[in-house]
Design an enzyme around this catalytic site. Structure first.
Site, PDB file in Angstrom:
ATOM      1  N   GLY A 126       0.844  -1.188   0.000  1.00 58.59           N
ATOM      2  CA  GLY A 126       0.000   0.000   0.000  1.00 58.59           C
ATOM      3  C   GLY A 126       0.880   1.237   0.000  1.00 58.59           C
ATOM      4  O   GLY A 126       0.696   2.163  -0.792  1.00 58.59           O
ATOM      5  N   GLU A 171       7.459   3.803   3.541  1.00 57.71           N
ATOM      6  CA  GLU A 171       7.862   5.059   4.171  1.00 57.71           C
ATOM      7  C   GLU A 171       9.258   5.531   3.803  1.00 57.71           C
ATOM      8  O   GLU A 171      10.013   5.983   4.670  1.00 57.71           O
ATOM      9  CB  GLU A 171       7.750   4.883   5.689  1.00 57.71           C
ATOM     10  N   HIS A 179      -0.272   6.911   7.919  1.00 57.86           N
ATOM     11  CA  HIS A 179       0.597   5.809   8.340  1.00 57.86           C
ATOM     12  C   HIS A 179       2.047   6.032   7.883  1.00 57.86           C
ATOM     13  O   HIS A 179       2.968   6.008   8.696  1.00 57.86           O
ATOM     14  CB  HIS A 179       0.051   4.490   7.787  1.00 57.86           C
ATOM     15  N   GLU A 180       2.215   6.269   6.605  1.00 68.51           N
ATOM     16  CA  GLU A 180       3.596   6.400   6.089  1.00 68.51           C
ATOM     17  C   GLU A 180       4.263   7.647   6.665  1.00 68.51           C
ATOM     18  O   GLU A 180       5.455   7.646   6.958  1.00 68.51           O
ATOM     19  CB  GLU A 180       3.606   6.413   4.551  1.00 68.51           C
ATOM     20  N   HIS A 193       5.602   7.061  10.131  1.00 72.13           N
ATOM     21  CA  HIS A 193       6.902   6.374  10.154  1.00 72.13           C
ATOM     22  C   HIS A 193       8.072   7.370  10.228  1.00 72.13           C
ATOM     23  O   HIS A 193       9.189   6.974  10.566  1.00 72.13           O
ATOM     24  CB  HIS A 193       7.077   5.511   8.904  1.00 72.13           C
ATOM     25  N   GLU A 227       5.958  -0.949  12.962  1.00 72.55           N
ATOM     26  CA  GLU A 227       4.598  -0.958  12.409  1.00 72.55           C
ATOM     27  C   GLU A 227       3.503  -0.763  13.463  1.00 72.55           C
ATOM     28  O   GLU A 227       2.477  -0.137  13.198  1.00 72.55           O
ATOM     29  CB  GLU A 227       4.361  -2.252  11.628  1.00 72.55           C
ATOM     30  N   ASP A 256       9.860 -11.421   5.522  1.00 75.36           N
ATOM     31  CA  ASP A 256       8.642 -10.989   4.823  1.00 75.36           C
ATOM     32  C   ASP A 256       7.425 -11.767   5.305  1.00 75.36           C
ATOM     33  O   ASP A 256       6.305 -11.505   4.879  1.00 75.36           O
ATOM     34  CB  ASP A 256       8.793 -11.170   3.306  1.00 75.36           C
ATOM     35  N   TYR A 274       1.053  -4.970  13.382  1.00 73.58           N
ATOM     36  CA  TYR A 274       0.278  -3.740  13.180  1.00 73.58           C
ATOM     37  C   TYR A 274      -0.802  -3.595  14.260  1.00 73.58           C
ATOM     38  O   TYR A 274      -0.815  -2.656  15.031  1.00 73.58           O
ATOM     39  CB  TYR A 274      -0.402  -3.740  11.801  1.00 73.58           C
ATOM     40  N   LYS A 281      -1.682  -7.315  -0.364  1.00 73.14           N
ATOM     41  CA  LYS A 281      -2.763  -7.371   0.618  1.00 73.14           C
ATOM     42  C   LYS A 281      -4.132  -7.415  -0.068  1.00 73.14           C
ATOM     43  O   LYS A 281      -5.060  -8.055   0.421  1.00 73.14           O
ATOM     44  CB  LYS A 281      -2.657  -6.126   1.512  1.00 73.14           C
TER      45      LYS A 281
HETATM   46  N1  BES Z   1       6.740  -0.473   5.956  1.00 76.35           N
HETATM   47  C1  BES Z   1       5.487  -0.939   5.509  1.00 76.35           C
HETATM   48  C2  BES Z   1       5.590  -1.816   4.290  1.00 76.35           C
HETATM   49  C3  BES Z   1       6.405  -3.079   4.485  1.00 76.35           C
HETATM   50  C4  BES Z   1       6.363  -3.784   5.677  1.00 76.35           C
HETATM   51  C5  BES Z   1       7.173  -3.556   3.464  1.00 76.35           C
HETATM   52  C6  BES Z   1       7.127  -4.925   5.843  1.00 76.35           C
HETATM   53  C7  BES Z   1       7.926  -4.698   3.620  1.00 76.35           C
HETATM   54  C8  BES Z   1       7.910  -5.390   4.810  1.00 76.35           C
HETATM   55  C9  BES Z   1       4.516   0.200   5.245  1.00 76.35           C
HETATM   56  O1  BES Z   1       4.668   1.281   6.099  1.00 76.35           O
HETATM   57  C10 BES Z   1       3.123  -0.321   5.478  1.00 76.35           C
HETATM   58  O2  BES Z   1       2.833  -0.646   6.596  1.00 76.35           O
HETATM   59  N2  BES Z   1       2.283  -0.385   4.452  1.00 76.35           N
HETATM   60  C11 BES Z   1       0.922  -0.855   4.546  1.00 76.35           C
HETATM   61  C12 BES Z   1      -0.043   0.292   4.495  1.00 76.35           C
HETATM   62  C13 BES Z   1      -0.553   0.783   5.779  1.00 76.35           C
HETATM   63  C14 BES Z   1      -1.668   1.785   5.590  1.00 76.35           C
HETATM   64  C15 BES Z   1      -0.936  -0.249   6.791  1.00 76.35           C
HETATM   65  C16 BES Z   1       0.619  -1.735   3.372  1.00 76.35           C
HETATM   66  O3  BES Z   1       1.390  -1.737   2.422  1.00 76.35           O
HETATM   67  O4  BES Z   1      -0.408  -2.402   3.375  1.00 76.35           O
HETATM   68 ZN    ZN Z   2       4.100   0.753   8.055  1.00 77.43          ZN
END
Ligand code: BES
Ligand code: ZN
Length: 689
Positions: free
Chosen positions: A309, A312, A336-337, A340, A359, A415, A423, A604
């Site tokens: 989504g 950051e 959210h971003e 961070h 997170e 990952d 979260y 997602k």
């Molecule tokens: N840092 C994350 C993305 C991430 C996490 C990439 C772990 C690789 C490994 C980013 O800040 C994030 O949390 N993105 C979410 C969106 C958010 C609104 C919850 C996402 O991509 O769904």
């Molecule tokens: Zn995040």
């Protein structure tokens, strides 16, 4: 093992000794983490405070303090080639080697700068590649050079890069490329100490075709000339996973003096309108947690194949276009971003085991920003959605991954962390602390925490020690150490977790229940003020499957099939698949699902539909067919996840579709989540906006 610069007896010895060194190094790390029987011959890694089992680097021996990149982007060969120069701080004065992380890189030359300022070749070897970690690059540095330089080239299949054909972009004229370094993919486009325990400043000189605008997680100039030659500087120390680059037909659209949007021309104005509240969000966060320390805050809108989504990347959040829906309903992603910039980029987890420090804290701050900008009702609705997701996910998540602080050795691939844990449980923990200590005290604590650990990488134990001194001991009698520790180290959600009730979701629950019992849809007077969050909750509370006539009735009224809203799609399509609706409505849903899975690459959003499809044989066949078509457009991270789901599928032969009676009482296993006193009077309702 490959890439030996010269042949000699010494090198032969080296050839034999290196894999051993790698093995011993890895064994040694695991010993220190308390997880294996111990390797008597292993040399201890001195001075390592936190152990990152997902990196071959030895930050106790040496750390990178600055990285200087000189890179050329080649869209034809889908490669980056150039040099990386490291400034090194040798902690161990008897060290003789520098170990870096790499994945699928071709190393062409390694040099060290002598005290006299001469660059001379260094011996090196790439260890055998590990599927998850890539391969350690071991460089012999008996002189402990202050500067080391590597000439290298990436592979077209680099896991941290995606190269897009023009047809996969909005404008369809120019190719596009972008990086996604988190969690451990930076090593696929730069050889480095790929652990968040190490922080460094960086500069970059990047050349590209003249029509490609290049941006990095650095000081992008909104007025930069698009000429194919760019320089960047990131003067603040960042961990490797925040290294980022993107290139394509990108233009800038301002939001405020210090913030704006980069996007393809057709998208830029729309995106700036969607994200118009960004400046207000920055100001709100600053009031709560202290000044924004990174200079500009811009958002780069990527093509829909972006696997997340948002990401950051400092000064330049990377965002999926799937949140640009025209009504700002999904802008909590920006909150959210942006959050961070404090939790994550300023105070960083020192390894993926403590992902919640990034997170979870960020999700808490995100919710506070949403509350300040859009009101408590919306913030509460978003909390309830996240917690319901958590309850679902916890039914199947390994209890070891349900603790906020994951033990060493549990997380094989970083990952594969449980997102519900890091979260939603992470945010819930902070909401618990806020409630017990009071908002004013807790806000002061969190602000102090960000200041105290600014530009440092820490682990859960350091957070816990700081919280004990500045929260538990400062305000005695509010939270016991046992309560505090239960959140961090136990699976599940503690029984004393604060509950959030959303009255607006109560209305949604009543409307859903009434419809399921009577086949009468709620009247427009009920549904017309519903926001996206209410529609999401309406779908979240549905049972595992519905009857075909029920799905058809919802679809006729609310046009769920074909929805442009990815959050609705990621709930509706799996329900449709599980219920056999895909086979039923003369292929309309089937077509819409195929279109969605081919257009969007955000993991997602699409994974729930793939997961529902692979449950049955015809579904699996369809998933394979769609994946084959979608694959060329997917990011390597998304491809890996979909492939795994297909490979591990255990489908049942029969499709779910079945003829069912027109009306049934609401069964006991109804997924409806929040009961409400309000009762919706059943009538026809308009489509969801
Ligand atoms: N840092 C994350 C993305 C991430 C996490 C990439 C772990 C690789 C490994 C980013 O800040 C994030 O949390 N993105 C979410 C969106 C958010 C609104 C919850 C996402 O991509 O769904
Ligand atoms: Zn995040």
């Amino acid at each position: 093992m490959r890439c030996f610069p010269t042949q000699s007896r010494l090198q032969l010895l080296f050839l034999i000794a290196l894999p051993l060194a790698v093995l011993l190094g890895a064994g040694c790390k695991r010993d220190a983490a308390g997880d294996s029987a111990g390797t008597p011959a292993a040399k201890p890694v001195p001075n390592v405070r936190t152990i990152d089992e997902h990196s071959y680097a030895e930050p106790g021996v040496v750390t990178t303090t600055d990285l200087a990149l000189d890179l050329k982007l080649d869209f034809d060969s889908k490669t980056i080639a150039g040099t990386a120069t490291y400034t090194l701080d040798w902690k161990d004065k008897s060290a003789t080697q520098l170990v870096l992380d790499t994945r699928d890189l071709t190393i062409e030359k390694v040099e060290g700068e002598t005290a006299a300022g001469q660059w001379t070749p260094l011996q090196y070897a790439l260890a055998e590649s590990d599927k998850v970690l890539g391969s350690g690059l071991i460089i012999q540095t008996p002189a402990r050079n202050a500067h080391v330089r590597i000439a290298y080239k990436t592979s077209p299949a680099a896991s941290g890069l995606q190269w897009l054909e023009p047809s996969m972009t909005e404008g369809k004229q120019q190719p596009f490329m972008f990086s996604q370094s988190q969690q451990i993919h930076a090593r696929s486009w730069v050889p480095l100490q790929d652990t968040p325990a190490v922080r460094f400043t960086y500069t970059a000189h990047v050349t590209a075709p003249a029509n490609a605008m290049v941006l990095m997680s650095a000081d992008n100039d909104p007025a930069a000339a698009r000429d194919g030659d760019y320089t960047f500087k990131m003067p603040q120390k960042i961990p490797s996973y925040l290294l980022a680059i993107a290139a394509g037909d990108l233009v800038f659209e301002p939001i405020s003096k210090r913030s704006g949007v980069w996007a393809e021309p057709a998208m830029a104005k729309k995106a700036a309108a969607e994200f118009a509240d960004t400046e207000k969000m920055i100001e709100t966060a600053e009031k709560l947690y202290g000044s924004y320390r990174w200079g500009r805050y811009d958002i780069l809108v990527l093509p829909p194949s972006f696997p997340y989504g948002g990401m950051e990347n400092p000064r330049l959040t990377f965002a999926t276009p799937t949140v640009i829906v025209g009504d700002q309903s999904l802008v909590s992603l920006v909150a959210h971003e942006l959050a961070h910039s404090w939790s994550g980029n300023l105070v960083t987890f020192s390894s993926a085991k403590d992902a919640w420090l990034n997170e979870g804290v960020t999700s808490y701050v995100e919710n506070r920003l949403v509350e300040a900008l859009y009101g408590k009702e919306r913030a509460d609705m978003e909390s309830v959605i996240a917690r319901n997701e958590l309850k679902e996910e916890f039914k199947t998540v390994d209890p070891k991954l349900q603790a906020l602080a994951v033990k060493p050795g549990v997380l094989k691939d970083p990952d594969e962390n449980s997102s519900a844990t890091v979260y939603a449980k992470g945010a819930w923990f902070l909401q618990f602390l806020e409630q017990r200590f009071g908002r004013e005290n807790f806000d002061a604590f969190l602000r102090g925490y960000f200041d105290h650990f600014a530009f440092q990488s820490i682990d859960t134990a350091q957070f816990a020690a700081y919280a004990k001194a500045n929260l538990l001991d400062t305000y005695p009698g509010k939270v016991t150490q046992a309560e505090f520790d239960a959140w961090l180290y136990q699976p599940g959600i503690p029984a004393d977790a604060p509950q959030t009730l959303s009255p607006r979701f109560g209305v949604v629950d009543s409307a859903r229940l009434a419809w399921r019992g009577s086949a009468q849809l709620p009247p427009p007077v009920i549904t017309s003020p519903w926001t996206t969050q209410e529609w999401l909750h309406f779908l979240d509370g549905m049972p595992e499957t519905l009857r075909i006539d029920q799905l058809a009735q919802l679809d006729a009224a609310y046009k769920f099939t074909g929805t442009p809203n990815g959050e609705i799609a990621q709930r509706w399509y799996p329900l449709a698949v599980r219920s056999g609706y895909m086979q039923a409505n003369s292929g309309q849903a089937r077509e819409a699902i195929a279109e969605f899975l081919q257009r969007v690459g955000r993991r997602k959003l699409i994974m729930p539909t793939y997961e529902a499809l692979v449950q049955t044989e015809p579904g699996l066949a369809f998933a394979k067919e769609v994946f084959a078509k979608a694959k060329p457009g997917y990011h390597p991270i998304t491809t890996g996840t979909v492939q795994k789901t297909i490979d591990e599928a255990k489908p049942k032969p029969a499709p779910a579709a079945a003829a069912q009676p027109a009306l049934q009482p609401v069964p006991d296993d109804a997924a409806d989540i929040q009961a409400s006193p309000q009762q919706a009077s059943p009538q026809q309702a308009p489509p969801a906006g």
